[in-house]
Design a protein around this motif. Sequence first.
Motif, PDB file in Angstrom:
ATOM      1  N   GLY A 112      34.557  44.167  49.513  1.00 50.58           N
ATOM      2  CA  GLY A 112      34.643  45.234  48.514  1.00 50.58           C
ATOM      3  C   GLY A 112      34.194  46.589  49.013  1.00 50.58           C
ATOM      4  O   GLY A 112      34.586  47.614  48.444  1.00 50.58           O
ATOM      5  N   THR A 113      33.355  46.609  50.065  1.00 55.73           N
ATOM      6  CA  THR A 113      32.847  47.893  50.583  1.00 55.73           C
ATOM      7  C   THR A 113      33.529  48.310  51.885  1.00 55.73           C
ATOM      8  O   THR A 113      33.182  49.358  52.438  1.00 55.73           O
ATOM      9  CB  THR A 113      31.329  47.805  50.816  1.00 55.73           C
ATOM     10  OG1 THR A 113      31.046  46.723  51.722  1.00 55.73           O
ATOM     11  CG2 THR A 113      30.598  47.562  49.508  1.00 55.73           C
ATOM     12  N   LEU A 116      40.484  48.889  37.380  1.00 50.43           N
ATOM     13  CA  LEU A 116      39.442  48.881  38.404  1.00 50.43           C
ATOM     14  C   LEU A 116      40.070  49.023  39.780  1.00 50.43           C
ATOM     15  O   LEU A 116      41.203  48.586  39.993  1.00 50.43           O
ATOM     16  CB  LEU A 116      38.662  47.558  38.373  1.00 50.43           C
ATOM     17  CG  LEU A 116      37.837  47.208  37.143  1.00 50.43           C
ATOM     18  CD1 LEU A 116      37.334  45.765  37.271  1.00 50.43           C
ATOM     19  CD2 LEU A 116      36.654  48.147  36.996  1.00 50.43           C
ATOM     20  N   THR A 117      39.330  49.606  40.709  1.00 58.39           N
ATOM     21  CA  THR A 117      39.749  49.529  42.108  1.00 58.39           C
ATOM     22  C   THR A 117      39.435  48.120  42.607  1.00 58.39           C
ATOM     23  O   THR A 117      38.577  47.425  42.063  1.00 58.39           O
ATOM     24  CB  THR A 117      39.004  50.554  42.969  1.00 58.39           C
ATOM     25  OG1 THR A 117      37.596  50.235  42.958  1.00 58.39           O
ATOM     26  CG2 THR A 117      39.221  51.968  42.448  1.00 58.39           C
ATOM     27  N   ASN A 146      37.875  47.460  45.192  1.00 60.86           N
ATOM     28  CA  ASN A 146      36.500  47.502  45.693  1.00 60.86           C
ATOM     29  C   ASN A 146      35.508  47.132  44.594  1.00 60.86           C
ATOM     30  O   ASN A 146      34.592  46.334  44.795  1.00 60.86           O
ATOM     31  CB  ASN A 146      36.169  48.897  46.224  1.00 60.86           C
ATOM     32  CG  ASN A 146      37.203  49.422  47.187  1.00 60.86           C
ATOM     33  OD1 ASN A 146      38.212  49.970  46.759  1.00 60.86           O
ATOM     34  ND2 ASN A 146      36.980  49.259  48.472  1.00 60.86           N
ATOM     35  N   ARG A 147      35.692  47.735  43.410  1.00 61.03           N
ATOM     36  CA  ARG A 147      34.805  47.462  42.289  1.00 61.03           C
ATOM     37  C   ARG A 147      34.953  46.009  41.826  1.00 61.03           C
ATOM     38  O   ARG A 147      33.964  45.354  41.489  1.00 61.03           O
ATOM     39  CB  ARG A 147      35.128  48.417  41.132  1.00 61.03           C
ATOM     40  CG  ARG A 147      34.296  48.225  39.891  1.00 61.03           C
ATOM     41  CD  ARG A 147      32.812  48.453  40.125  1.00 61.03           C
ATOM     42  NE  ARG A 147      32.540  49.814  40.556  1.00 61.03           N
ATOM     43  CZ  ARG A 147      31.320  50.285  40.809  1.00 61.03           C
ATOM     44  NH1 ARG A 147      30.264  49.488  40.671  1.00 61.03           N
ATOM     45  NH2 ARG A 147      31.150  51.534  41.197  1.00 61.03           N
ATOM     46  N   PHE A 177      33.018  43.819  44.093  1.00 62.79           N
ATOM     47  CA  PHE A 177      31.581  43.983  43.868  1.00 62.79           C
ATOM     48  C   PHE A 177      31.135  43.066  42.734  1.00 62.79           C
ATOM     49  O   PHE A 177      30.109  42.379  42.830  1.00 62.79           O
ATOM     50  CB  PHE A 177      31.257  45.439  43.529  1.00 62.79           C
ATOM     51  CG  PHE A 177      29.824  45.657  43.119  1.00 62.79           C
ATOM     52  CD1 PHE A 177      28.815  45.730  44.071  1.00 62.79           C
ATOM     53  CD2 PHE A 177      29.481  45.768  41.774  1.00 62.79           C
ATOM     54  CE1 PHE A 177      27.489  45.910  43.690  1.00 62.79           C
ATOM     55  CE2 PHE A 177      28.166  45.956  41.381  1.00 62.79           C
ATOM     56  CZ  PHE A 177      27.174  46.031  42.350  1.00 62.79           C
ATOM     57  N   TYR A 178      31.900  43.018  41.633  1.00 65.10           N
ATOM     58  CA  TYR A 178      31.559  42.150  40.514  1.00 65.10           C
ATOM     59  C   TYR A 178      31.652  40.674  40.912  1.00 65.10           C
ATOM     60  O   TYR A 178      30.819  39.847  40.502  1.00 65.10           O
ATOM     61  CB  TYR A 178      32.476  42.427  39.323  1.00 65.10           C
ATOM     62  CG  TYR A 178      32.276  43.788  38.689  1.00 65.10           C
ATOM     63  CD1 TYR A 178      31.000  44.345  38.575  1.00 65.10           C
ATOM     64  CD2 TYR A 178      33.348  44.527  38.204  1.00 65.10           C
ATOM     65  CE1 TYR A 178      30.803  45.589  37.997  1.00 65.10           C
ATOM     66  CE2 TYR A 178      33.166  45.782  37.623  1.00 65.10           C
ATOM     67  CZ  TYR A 178      31.888  46.302  37.525  1.00 65.10           C
ATOM     68  OH  TYR A 178      31.680  47.543  36.964  1.00 65.10           O
TER      69      TYR A 178
END
Length: 413
Positions: A109-110, A177-178, A180-181, A184-185
């Motif tokens: 995600g990052t 949402l992207t 990436n986000r 993250f979740y």
Amino acid sequence: MNTSKIPASKLPATGRYRLGGPMAWWVWILATVFTIWLFNVQTMFSVVQGDIKSTLHLDDYHLTLIAGTYTWAFALFQFFGGAFLDCFGSRKVLIPAFIFVTLGVFLYGTATSYEMILLAQVLMALGSCCGFVGAGYIGGIWFGMAAYGTMFGYVQVLSSLSSAIQQPITEKLITHLTYNRLFFYLGCFGVLLVILALIFMRNPTPVATHKNPFKVVGSNLLQIVKMKQMWIAAVWGGIIFGLNLALGVVWTPKLFTAAGFTLDNGNLGSALLWLGLAAGSCFWPQWSNRIHSRRLPSIIGAIMIIGGLLCVIYLRMPLWLMVTMMFIIGMGATAHMLAFSVGGDVAGGPLVGTSSAFLNGIMFIFGGILQNIPSMLQSHGYGFHAMFLPYVIAAAIALLFVFLQKETAPAKA
């Protein structure tokens, strides 16, 4: 769900816990949720690959390599995952596996570069190699080997069904949402799983420690690779699983767009493919046990795949028939679960984790090869029909190897 012919209340107590009891179900649910989670992260690639491509400025070749990196790394690590489960038990193996996948999801995600995505895939593969096999291993040791194939089938049902549901949900989420986000979740959910694994994950009885555990792991693997029937099951099971993986993760949307349908239609086709796998897993292993045959259901499954592939590649069909064919292919691909049943029949209880991991590793090797064949042929100028002809040939080879497989199902008492 009946886990064997013996009621759970009649199963023997082992250590502090009874086979088939409440703790057995709780540990199995935890391992299965982990498997579903990582399986969805893996298959989510077919939906988010467009966003990854545009964000990191990649082409189709790089996208195929990203999918292939996970597949190949998973296959390599897989050979040792099951052997380590047999040797060390679920707690010492699955807790680190949970941690590795969670770290990989956060890195995914990052990631700001192609190289970071590849590293994330390797980390996820390192942990995931103990996921599906780990859930199967948990089913065997907590419910008894009589229930091994059935419990493995339930894991496949839930994993496939979740993938079918996940894909349209991910499509909706990506509009808000992207990716990436989203990852993250997903990583935060992984942290929760790690905490639960630290609290609850264990074997029903303590696993005996060895002075040289790595020697035991090597010995277990060596015993497995000497079994001829294991290799035959690995080939036909690997081809069938590999075709389903290649279609479900990479190629179904492209098959649909080449046929004149939209990308959303293609994602629907992917969902129906996984739904077919889930539907077949509800009864395929149980049917195999009921008729005391591994070969007959596998033959039928291979024929379903061959017929479905010929239709979606070479015939012009309306959308409803196209997605129906994807469902049929997925249902036929359920036959790969019977390769695990063959492995359990041949290897027996003490080597169940090793045999499952060996078979799953071979399956992912085939998956990596089959994922890349169409793009390789396309890069050499071959047209659409020629790109996917190897898939039909591979399915025919799988059918041939099923005929070569000896019947390993326990004889009717």
